[in-house]
Scaffold this active site. Structure first.
Site, short mmCIF file in Angstrom:
data_model
loop_
_atom_site.label_atom_id
_atom_site.label_comp_id
_atom_site.label_asym_id
_atom_site.label_seq_id
_atom_site.Cartn_x
_atom_site.Cartn_y
_atom_site.Cartn_z
N ASP A 1 16.91 -61.39 63.99
CA ASP A 1 16.01 -62.50 63.69
C ASP A 1 16.39 -63.63 64.64
O ASP A 1 17.48 -63.61 65.22
CB ASP A 1 16.19 -62.91 62.22
CG ASP A 1 15.42 -64.16 61.89
OD1 ASP A 1 14.22 -64.21 62.20
OD2 ASP A 1 16.02 -65.11 61.35
N CYS B 1 42.02 -33.59 41.86
CA CYS B 1 42.06 -34.53 40.73
C CYS B 1 40.82 -35.41 40.72
O CYS B 1 40.24 -35.68 39.66
CB CYS B 1 43.31 -35.41 40.82
SG CYS B 1 44.87 -34.53 40.73
N ASP C 1 13.85 -62.18 55.80
CA ASP C 1 14.49 -61.05 56.48
C ASP C 1 14.90 -59.94 55.51
O ASP C 1 15.27 -58.85 55.94
CB ASP C 1 15.76 -61.52 57.23
CG ASP C 1 15.43 -62.50 58.34
OD1 ASP C 1 14.42 -62.28 59.04
OD2 ASP C 1 16.18 -63.48 58.51
N ASP D 1 19.14 -63.84 58.32
CA ASP D 1 19.80 -64.79 57.42
C ASP D 1 18.87 -65.38 56.36
O ASP D 1 19.32 -66.14 55.51
CB ASP D 1 20.42 -65.94 58.22
CG ASP D 1 19.37 -66.90 58.77
OD1 ASP D 1 18.25 -66.44 59.07
OD2 ASP D 1 19.67 -68.10 58.89
N CYS E 1 45.62 -35.53 44.21
CA CYS E 1 44.95 -34.88 45.33
C CYS E 1 43.44 -34.92 45.12
O CYS E 1 42.94 -35.41 44.11
CB CYS E 1 45.42 -33.44 45.48
SG CYS E 1 44.94 -32.38 44.11
#
Length: 718
Positions: A409, A6, A614, A610, A3
């Protein structure tokens, strides 16, 4: 672990180890992720976990692939204890079920004791062991509640049996204790089976790895274990086989199915020079592939690590649950004691008081609370991975649902990123010299515009000229020395900074920019800065770009374009696909500033890019989204990676985030409702222990099942 309590115990134990910076424990995967100083030993961490009352099944160093998810869940799914508990408990339960119909099937009291005892102390031993360790650690967990509750019911029945024997006809409650243990065991088994389905994405990816590869060495082919393949080896891939390694095709042509890796549904054409990914399925052609990555460095291994990382990390909302769970069990034990004392002293019926206290302890097990968040995250990240969306961490998944602005971009993100040199015009009409000098500067460039210049020079059969002192000037262009002349190649801004007069070609430049072309200028700055000419580049917009923008706008999300290109080129692309606002001629460091400005008013902003330039903006955004077709730097800076460069996947990523967060909220609502409603009902004597046990088991199962409905999600990308 059983649970949320724990989870808190193990995290506290690990955090106390000197040198541990951060420890995060996931209940659904039963895995702990630890960040620590190099001085911290695995043995020290293992000892801390064992002192807290748990066992470490497997230790995996950073960068390796974790396989413990399946093995731990498989161990938990062992069915024989449940079958044995059902066999022993059913004879105890049947007489109670028959009573409303006037049938008296009551068993002999000693036979009841004989059936209930092995369920309580043999099949239920795990609850005592775990509960005792929790007590030693000065905390509580679900197993402690079950052990206390069922022991009270069992102890009351034994007391009645020895006090009254058969003659007194005292009511016994062996069936309540035995059935509660059976229901809890059954609930945990069903829960483990359901959890296993949330890890299917990882297992499906792991299954893509072939065990062997056919390697050609010294003219001979031999089938070797995949672990013995080295970078540089030539691997033979026959038609219909799965590619065992990442590499580049050096001979042959074929169609390759990469759908399970990238989410791309159509086969991709591969020929000499094409990159291929391990795990993809070869079509009808024979391919010779030179290996570029194996083992942990392969694309498939990196994908598996990303998915595992997202499933292991904790979402921000989970921290609130952890804080609640730390006080939950002690509070429930307190309510149980109040129920016992209240009913005992008020009514004098201590049997009834014990049973009501047992019901309180049993229904309050916080399993559902601990599973509410991680199961939804596992299901969400898993289904996203199958559609080519890799979510690096749970925080990105949770934050993405609130995104109000998506910034793109341009080059390589909304466009193909493979521009062509469509025009090159010299100020003195010496076009050959212009292209010769430009090609020399760009000879070793990896930039898309640089490659376009090299390709154009090759088409024009222009002889190569060497450039020296070549260097990139971020966001502006290139500098080099060619034939003893100091040359600069770059943007309009760069020319203005260099005091280069471009007035003679301004009208032609404006015409090209209005057509959406990207411009670069070449200047000689050896003495007085002098314009040599201009280069114009054209780049095709991706077919799905307009669809991507419509999807986002349909979700109520604003879109923006941030590009280092000239304003005409950026606005032409924005107009073509319907983007709301444009920021052009922006330096890499300024992209992050624009992201910060867009955040005003508390708006969540996602950045999609990409390239290396960036990376600052991806890191500055609330959620960074990188194209896998771009650079590794961009992917490291982003929280989400799109595997096949389709911008429409951005909307899909936000959609799966929204659905996952909705499931988390639903799960937490139901987990709290079960307790808010169930505990008072049990305390006021309106719920017997068996119904409480059934409700507790059902709560955990319903939470996991609700999360699994995410697996039916379908993306909207073309």
């Amino acid at each position: 672990m059983t649970c949320a309590s724990c989870v808190a115990r193990v995290e506290r134990a690990l955090a106390k180890v000197p040198g541990v910076v951060e420890a995060s424990v996931n209940l659904a995967t039963e895995a702990a992720t630890v960040r620590s100083d190099p001085s911290v030993s695995v043995e020290g961490l293992r000892a801390a976990v064992e002192k807290a009352g748990y066992q470490v099944g497997e230790v995996v160093e950073e960068g390796a692939t974790r396989v413990s998810v399946e093995s731990i869940v498989a161990r938990r799914s062992d069915v024989w204890p449940i079958a044995m508990a059902v066999v022993l408990s059913t004879p105890l339960l049947l007489p109670m079920l028959a009573m409303p119909f006037g049938a008296d099937w009551r068993l002999d009291a000693w036979l009841q004791w004989l059936l209930a005892t092995p369920v309580q102390f043999w099949l239920g031993a795990r609850f005592y062991r775990s509960g005792w360790k929790a007590l030693k650690g000065r905390s509580g967990n679900m197993d402690l509640l079950v052990a206390l509750g069922t022991s009270a019911g069992y102890g009351l029945s034994v007391y009645q049996l020895f006090r009254h024997g058969q003659a007194g006809g005292a009511h016994l409650y062996f069936e309540a204790s035995a059935v509660v243990i059976t229901l809890v065991l059954l609930g945990k088994w069903l829960e483990a089976r359901a959890k296993r389905q949330t890890t299917e994405a990882i297992r499906a990816l792991q299954a893509l790895r072939p065990e062997t590869a056919r390697v050609r060495r010294h003219g001979q082919e031999a089938e070797v274990p995949i672990s013995r393949v080295k970078v540089g080896d030539v691997v033979v891939v026959r038609p219909g086989e799965r590619l065992p390694v990442d590499g580049a095709v050096i001979d042959g042509e074929s169609e390759v199915d990469e759908s399970l890796i990238t989410g791309e549904s159509l086969p991709v054409s591969k020929r000499v020079g094409s990159a291929v990914t391990g795990g993809a399925v070869n079509g009808e052609g024979l391919l010779l592939v030179r290996t570029t990555a194996v083992g942990a460095e392969s694309t498939l291994s990196r994908i598996v690590r990303l998915v595992e990382s997202a499933q292991a990390k904790k979402a921000p909302i989970q921290r609130m649950v952890d804080r609640v769970s730390e006080v939950f069990v002690p509070v429930v034990i307190g309510i149980g004691l109040l129920t016992l004392m209240g009913w005992g002293f008020v009514s004098g019926d201590w049997e009834r008081a014990i049973l009501d206290a047992v019901a309180v302890l049993v229904i309050a097990c916080p399993c559902a609370l601990g599973l509410a968040t991680p199961t939804a995250i596992m299901a969400g990240t898993g289904v996203a991975a199958r559609h080519g969306i890799l979510i690096k961490d749970a925080q990105a998944l949770e934050i993405a649902h609130a995104v109000k602005v998506v910034v793109f971009d341009k080059t390589g993100t909304l466009t193909e990123g493979k521009p062509d040199l469509v025009a090159f015009e010299a100020a003195n009409d010496d076009h050959v010299s212009l292209l010769t000098l430009s090609a020399a500067i760009q000879a070793y460039s990896e930039h898309p515009l640089g490659r376009a210049v090299i390709e154009a020079a090759r088409r024009e059969a222009i002889a190569a000229t060497n450039a020296t002192e070549v260097r990139a000037i971020a966001g502006r262009g290139m500098a080099a020395s060619v034939q003893g002349r100091e040359m600069r190649l770059g943007s309009t801004r760069f020319m203005h900074e260099l005091k280069v007069d471009i007035a003679a070609m301004r009208s032609r430049a404006e015409q090209l920019q209005a057509e959406g072309k990207t411009l670069s200028w070449l200047a000689d700055v050896s003495d007085v800065p002098r314009l040599i000419g201009l280069l114009a580049f054209g780049d095709r917009v991706k077919p799905s770009a307009a669809h991507a923008i419509r999807l986002l706008q349909g979700q109520g999300i604003a879109t923006a374009l941030v590009s280092g290109d000239n304003r005409g080129s950026a606005q032409a692309v924005a107009a073509q696909i319907g983007i709301d606002e444009v920021h052009a001629e922006v330096l890499p460091e300024d992209k992050a500033d624009i992201i910060e400005r867009l955040k005003t008013g508390g708006r969540r902003v996602a950045m999609v890019g990409d390239g290396i330039n960036d990376a600052p903006a991806l890191a500055a955004a609330d959620v960074g989204v990188a194209m896998s077709t771009g650079t590794d730097v961009a992917m490291h800076a982003a929280g989400i990676t799109l595997m096949h460069g389709d911008p429409a996947l951005v909307a899909d990523a936000i959609d799966i985030s929204r659905r996952t967060v909705a499931k988390i909220r639903q799960n937490l609502f139901w987990a709290f409702v079960y307790n808010v409603v169930g505990i008072p009902l049990a305390a006021f004597g309106m719920l017997n222990p068996m119904l409480a046990g059934a409700a507790m088991a059902f709560s955990s199962l319903s939470v996991v099942t609700n999360a699994l409905t995410l697996r039916r999600w379908k993306g909207s990308a073309l």
